[in-house]
Each structure stands twice: as structure tokens, then as C-alpha cells.
Design an enzyme around this catalytic site. Structure first.
Site, PDB file in Angstrom:
ATOM      1  N   GLY A  22       0.811  -1.210   0.000  1.00 23.51           N
ATOM      2  CA  GLY A  22       0.000   0.000   0.000  1.00 23.51           C
ATOM      3  C   GLY A  22       0.846   1.262   0.000  1.00 23.51           C
ATOM      4  CD  GLN A  42      -6.373  -0.702   7.939  1.00 24.84           C
ATOM      5  OE1 GLN A  42      -7.077  -1.673   8.249  1.00 24.84           O
ATOM      6  NE2 GLN A  42      -5.086  -0.650   8.243  1.00 24.84           N
ATOM      7  CB  SER A  97      -2.231  -3.332   1.260  1.00 24.66           C
ATOM      8  OG  SER A  97      -1.127  -4.006   1.807  1.00 24.66           O
ATOM      9  CG  HIS A 125       0.137  -6.444   5.326  1.00 24.16           C
ATOM     10  ND1 HIS A 125       0.174  -6.026   6.630  1.00 24.16           N
ATOM     11  CD2 HIS A 125       0.412  -5.350   4.587  1.00 24.16           C
ATOM     12  CE1 HIS A 125       0.483  -4.733   6.670  1.00 24.16           C
ATOM     13  NE2 HIS A 125       0.626  -4.301   5.435  1.00 24.16           N
ATOM     14  CB  CYS A 139       3.480   3.558   9.725  1.00 25.15           C
ATOM     15  SG  CYS A 139       2.748   2.348   8.688  1.00 25.15           S
TER      16      CYS A 139
END
Ligand code: PLP
Length: 386
Positions: free
Chosen positions: A70, A181, A201, A203, A326
Site C-alpha cells: 500500500g 483498510q 494491500s 496483508h 508505522c
């Protein structure tokens, strides 16, 4: 007792995806760009994965480009458009993921950037978006602009009114949405949303780390960010990660097969937890009253330092977080909660619970009991031995 309640940070891979990836590594290991049969076998797997994910987000396979995740897709969406559309301005919100904020704020084209306001309830202020766009149209350089508004916020789970934003800004702007998300938690359809670019994304939904994708609507001109070979139709160079693409597809397909059930179960976990914590005073939900991701709740506990609470819960075997993974290690409260107008102190009082759909019976009662004990101890109401 171990409870992992940090599924917005990342998820364990689903078994089907692990197995599918192992099969690719064993039997379809060729370079997808090679012309021989080993290459063709890998190419076939890659294109099958692309077509499968494209179908899930309602686009054509040719509109979907694999990336390393992402973060790369978000950076590419911003920089690839700015490089191509001269005199563009960027309009974005203060609750975006750092991969958007830093991409916008560190671009080298020096285009004007405008951060739109966010309401106290966690929704991006569409009135302010209208106003900003109108002001931009009046500037001598014209009204070209790129708008980036995420579909669901990673910290609060608040689902943004992206299709309303699209209707408000067309035809003067290209719209990007970060759906990292949202994808796998709610139905996400690029065409229904009407966006020009969209990031996803793997994961966050049971797929592997290190792979994501950018949807680029047919007709949108975007410069490559990574240059090299001819992979991904000359738009994203680098030997394709076929196994990861297959793992992404298998995980996304599986999640969509059980999506209703996933939503029901995770929502139930959230409701049960919130109810169980009602006995605590001076506690609030950030983004309350809005439609949120079913698995996410962000709770503020007045007078409680969230770093300490996260550590105490970790000590009790419960993994949660305060803010995005992050941002771990950065000083100060969450930038998302700050953008929503919370006081500095309140931004440091909140933690995020993000559930999976497979918690065992009775788990929420145990989790709530630990949270209550930790909060009361941090508020100085009880002493617990560490
Ligand atoms: N966008 C959002 C909203 C996210 O939550 C994340 C990950 O936390 C990303 C982008 C970055 O995705 P990736 O971890 O695949 O680089």
C-alpha cells in the site's frame, strides 16, 4: 492467554494463501516475463491473480498494477500523477496514512497542496472540500487537481463518503482513494465509487506482506515511479512477485466468500467489548456515531496514557495499539485524532482494538476484564502487581 487484537496493523496469513504461495514457489517459479514454458506458467498464475482481484474490486484486469504494498501504491498514485499533470494541485485530508501525507508533503514538483478539514466525528469535511476546489478553480493556473481521501481510516475505522466527494469534484479533479483498510472488510468497488485511482494491500486481509496494487482507471495518465524493465505494462518495473500476487488473490477471494459472516462476527466482538467497558467512567469512542469498519473501535480513556495501557495489556497477553504501526516510536499523540480536533492530551488517551472474526467464546469477557483492571490501575484507583 494471548489475544491478537491488532488486525488493522497486519493479519496472520490464511492457510489457503500460505499453501497457494508454496505451490507457486515449488512449481511456478519461472520469471513471468520469460518466453519459455516456465515463464508462461508463472505468467498464467500472475494473470489469474490479477483477474481475480480485479473482479473483486469491479475493474478490468488491465487497470490493476501490482506493487510492493500500500505504501508504494500510495506514493505512486501521488507522484505518478503529479509528474504527468503539470500545474496540478493536491487536495488531501489530515487523517490520511503517513504514506499519503509524506508523499504529498515531500513531492518535488512544488505544486500547491491543500489539507482539507476533518470533522470532530472523524469524517472528512466535504463542505471544506467544495470550498477548496472552488478556490482552486479561480487560480490562474486553472483547476486541475488530484484529490486523495481514504476510504476507511486505519485508526478510527470511520468510512469516508468517497463517492460523494467524487461527485463533488468531478470533472475538475482526479480522485485517489486509499482503500487499504476497507478492502476485505467492506465491499469495495472502484467503479461504483467512481474513483480514478485506488490503493489496496494484501496483508490486511490474510494475505502476505509486501504486495499491494494500484487501480488506475483506463485513460488516466500516470508516470511510473519505479523504472526498469517492461513489467506491468511499462508502468511498474521489477520482476513480478508471482507467489505474493497469488497469495493476495487467494486471501482476498476467501475473505469475500465469508464477508457477511466476517462483518457480523467482528461487529459483535466490537459491540460486546464496548458494552463490557461501559462500567468505566470518562471513556469515549473516537468516530462514534459514524459508519465504521465492522472490526474497528478506537476508545479513549480519560487520564490514561495510551503507551502505558498498550504495555500493560501486552503484559497481560493482549496485543492492541495506539495509532498506526508505522508511527510507532514517534512522539506525541495520533495525527488522525489531532486532525479530528482532539486535545493533545486526549490524543494520547486512545487505543485501537481491531478484531478478527475468530475469537473464541468468552474471549471478550476476559479482554474487557484486563482492560478495566489496567485502566483503573493507571488511573490510580487500584494497585496491581506487575
Ligand atoms: N494505507 C493505510 C490506510 C494503511 O493502514 C496502511 C498500513 O498500515 C497502508 C496504507 C500501507 O500499506 P502497506 O503496509 O501495504 O505498505
Amino acid at each position: 492467554m494471548q489475544f491478537y487484537l491488532d488486525h488493522n496493523a497486519t493479519t496472520p496469513m490464511c492457510e489457503e494463501a500460505i499453501e497457494a504461495m508454496a505451490q507457486v514457489q515449488r512449481f511456478s517459479f519461472g520469471n513471468a516475463s520469460s518466453v519459455h514454458s516456465h515463464g508462461a506458467a508463472a505468467r498464467e498464475k500472475l494473470e489469474e491473480a490479477r483477474a481475480g482481484i480485479a473482479e473483486l474490486i469491479g475493474c478490468e484486469p488491465g487497470e490493476l498494477y501490482f506493487t510492493s504494498g500500500g505504501t508504494e501504491a500510495n506514493n505512486w498514485a501521488i507522484h505518478g500523477i503529479l509528474e504527468n499533470y503539470a500545474r496540478c494541485a493536491v487536495v488531501y485530508s489530515g487523517i490520511e496514512h503517513k504514506s499519503i501525507l509524506n508523499a504529498v508533503e515531500n513531492q518535488i514538483w512544488n505544486v500547491p497542496v491543500h489539507k482539507i478539514l476533518v470533522r470532530e466525528d472523524g469524517l472528512v469535511d466535504l463542505g471544506n472540500l467544495h470550498y477548496t476546489l472552488r478556490t482552486l478553480r479561480e487560480r490562474p493556473a486553472g483547476g486541475n487537481c488530484l484529490v486523495s481521501i481514504m476510504l476507511a481510516n486505519n485508526e478510527t475505522g470511520v468510512i469516508q463518503r468517497v463517492s460523494e466527494a467524487v461527485s463533488a469534484v468531478k470533472p475538475h479533479a482526479l480522485v485517489h482513494t486509499d482503500a487499504v483498510q476497507a478492502f476485505g472488510k467492506i465491499v469495495v468497488n472502484a467503479k461504483v465509487l467512481g474513483v480514478d485511482l485506488m490503493t489496496i494491500s494484501a496483508h490486511k486481509l490474510g494475505g502476505p506482506k509486501g504486495i499491494g496494487a494500484l487501480y488506475v482507471r483506463d485513460g488516466v495518465e500516470i508516470e511510473p515511479m519505479i523504472r526498469g524493465g517492461h513489467q506491468e505494462h511499462d508502468r511498474r518495473a521489477g520482476t513480478e512477485n508471482v507467489a505474493a500476487a497469488v497469495g493476495f488473490h487467494v486471501a482476498a477471494r476467501r475473505r469475500h466468500q465469508v464477508l457477511d459472516d466476517y462483518q457480523e462476527r467482528t461487529l459483535l466482538h466490537v459491540r460486546e467489548l464496548v458494552e463490557a467497558l461501559e462500567c468505566l467512567e470518562d471513556t469515549w469512542i473516537n468516530g462514534a456515531g459514524n459508519v465504521r469498519l465492522p472490526n474497528t473501535v478506537n476508545i479513549g480513556f480519560d487520564g490514561v496514557n495510551s503507551d502505558s495501557l498498550v504495555l500493560m495489556l501486552a503484559h497481560a497477553g493482549i496485543s492492541v495499539s495506539n495509532g498506526s504501526a508505522c508511527e510507532a516510536g514517534s512522539v506525541g499523540g495520533s495525527h488522525v485524532l489531532k486532525a479530528m480536533g482532539l486535545t493533545d492530551e486526549s490524543t494520547e488517551n486512545a487505543i485501537r482494538f481491531s478484531f478478527s472474526d475468530d475469537l473464541p467464546d468468552g474471549a471478550i469477557a476476559k479482554i474487557a476484564a484486563e482492560v478495566i483492571e489496567a485502566v483503573e490501575s493507571l488511573r490510580g484507583m487500584i494497585d496491581i502487581p506487575l
